[in-house]
Design a protein around this motif. Structure first.
Motif, short mmCIF file in Angstrom:
data_model
loop_
_atom_site.label_atom_id
_atom_site.label_comp_id
_atom_site.label_asym_id
_atom_site.label_seq_id
_atom_site.Cartn_x
_atom_site.Cartn_y
_atom_site.Cartn_z
N ILE A 42 0.87 -1.17 0.00
CA ILE A 42 0.00 0.00 0.00
C ILE A 42 0.90 1.22 0.00
O ILE A 42 1.72 1.39 0.90
CB ILE A 42 -0.94 0.01 1.22
CG1 ILE A 42 -1.86 -1.21 1.18
CG2 ILE A 42 -1.76 1.31 1.26
CD1 ILE A 42 -2.67 -1.41 2.43
N ILE A 46 -4.64 6.49 3.54
CA ILE A 46 -6.03 6.07 3.51
C ILE A 46 -6.79 7.00 4.45
O ILE A 46 -6.34 7.28 5.55
CB ILE A 46 -6.19 4.61 3.97
CG1 ILE A 46 -5.42 3.67 3.05
CG2 ILE A 46 -7.67 4.22 4.02
CD1 ILE A 46 -5.38 2.24 3.53
N LEU A 60 -14.53 5.10 3.08
CA LEU A 60 -13.13 4.75 2.88
C LEU A 60 -12.68 5.44 1.60
O LEU A 60 -13.31 5.29 0.55
CB LEU A 60 -12.98 3.24 2.74
CG LEU A 60 -11.60 2.70 2.37
CD1 LEU A 60 -10.61 2.95 3.52
CD2 LEU A 60 -11.69 1.21 2.07
N SER A 61 -11.58 6.20 1.67
CA SER A 61 -11.08 6.90 0.50
C SER A 61 -10.42 5.93 -0.48
O SER A 61 -10.14 4.78 -0.16
CB SER A 61 -10.04 7.95 0.92
OG SER A 61 -8.85 7.30 1.35
N TYR A 63 -7.34 4.34 -2.31
CA TYR A 63 -5.97 4.07 -1.87
C TYR A 63 -5.24 3.34 -2.98
O TYR A 63 -5.86 2.79 -3.90
CB TYR A 63 -5.93 3.29 -0.55
CG TYR A 63 -6.49 1.89 -0.62
CD1 TYR A 63 -5.64 0.79 -0.82
CD2 TYR A 63 -7.85 1.66 -0.50
CE1 TYR A 63 -6.15 -0.49 -0.88
CE2 TYR A 63 -8.36 0.38 -0.56
CZ TYR A 63 -7.51 -0.69 -0.75
OH TYR A 63 -8.01 -1.97 -0.83
N TYR A 80 -10.51 -6.25 4.56
CA TYR A 80 -10.67 -5.14 5.49
C TYR A 80 -11.05 -5.71 6.84
O TYR A 80 -11.95 -6.55 6.94
CB TYR A 80 -11.74 -4.17 4.97
CG TYR A 80 -11.40 -3.69 3.58
CD1 TYR A 80 -10.53 -2.63 3.39
CD2 TYR A 80 -11.91 -4.32 2.45
CE1 TYR A 80 -10.20 -2.20 2.12
CE2 TYR A 80 -11.58 -3.90 1.18
CZ TYR A 80 -10.73 -2.83 1.02
OH TYR A 80 -10.39 -2.42 -0.24
#
Length: 163
Positions: A42, A46, A60-61, A63, A80
């Motif tokens: 990642i 986030i 949730l943005s 990412y 998640y």
């Protein structure tokens, strides 16, 4: 390294930010060598916004996941999770309903922006402090050069539903 920052704007609105520094320069200022094989990481922050209450949703943005390795990755799925500590594993409580977690593959050096989505807080979750985490390739379909760098986690507070 995970840096945590919690921003509050009144009692009914919270925003949480985590900045994930997955790719760092070597001490001498040169770029690190790409790991041999596949390595999914990642590589963006986030953001989760909303008032976290049992049964409610938070946003949730987008990412970014990057394959920093030298070989292409096959299909993989991100998971998640909610945890009581900042070590996110697949044994923590999994959150479902995120449609944008699956990817058909990722070339070496390529990145993919997973789109923004809604996360439902389980309705039986007790109020308190938790950690929200993303685990890249949580089903371990991909044999990676490094498995230890597949997670990002940040703290969230779940409030009692004033109902």
């Amino acid at each position: 390294m995970h840096d945590h920052l919690r921003l509050a704007s009144g009692p009914a609105r919270l925003a949480f930010v985590v900045v994930v520094f997955a790719l760092a320069s070597a001490c001498n200022g040169t770029a690190p060598e790409a790991p041999s094989g596949v390595d999914l990481v990642i590589t963006s922050g986030i953001l989760v916004t909303g008032h976290a209450v049992p049964g409610g949703t938070v946003s949730l943005s987008q990412y970014v996941v990057t394959n920093v390795g030298t070989a292409a990755a096959g299909p993989f799925v991100n998971g998640y999770f909610l945890s009581v500590d900042n070590t996110i594993t697949t044994t923590d409580r999994q959150l479902f309903g995120l449609a944008a977690a699956e990817l058909g593959g990722l070339a070496a050096g390529a990145l993919f922006r997973f789109p923004a989505d809604e996360v439902t807080i389980p309705d039986d979750l007790a109020p308190g402090e938790y950690f929200f985490g993303v685990v890249v390739d949580y089903t371990n379909l991909i044999d990676e050069a490094a498995e230890f760098n597949n997670t990002a986690a940040f703290s969230i507070r779940v409030f009692a539903d004033p109902g």
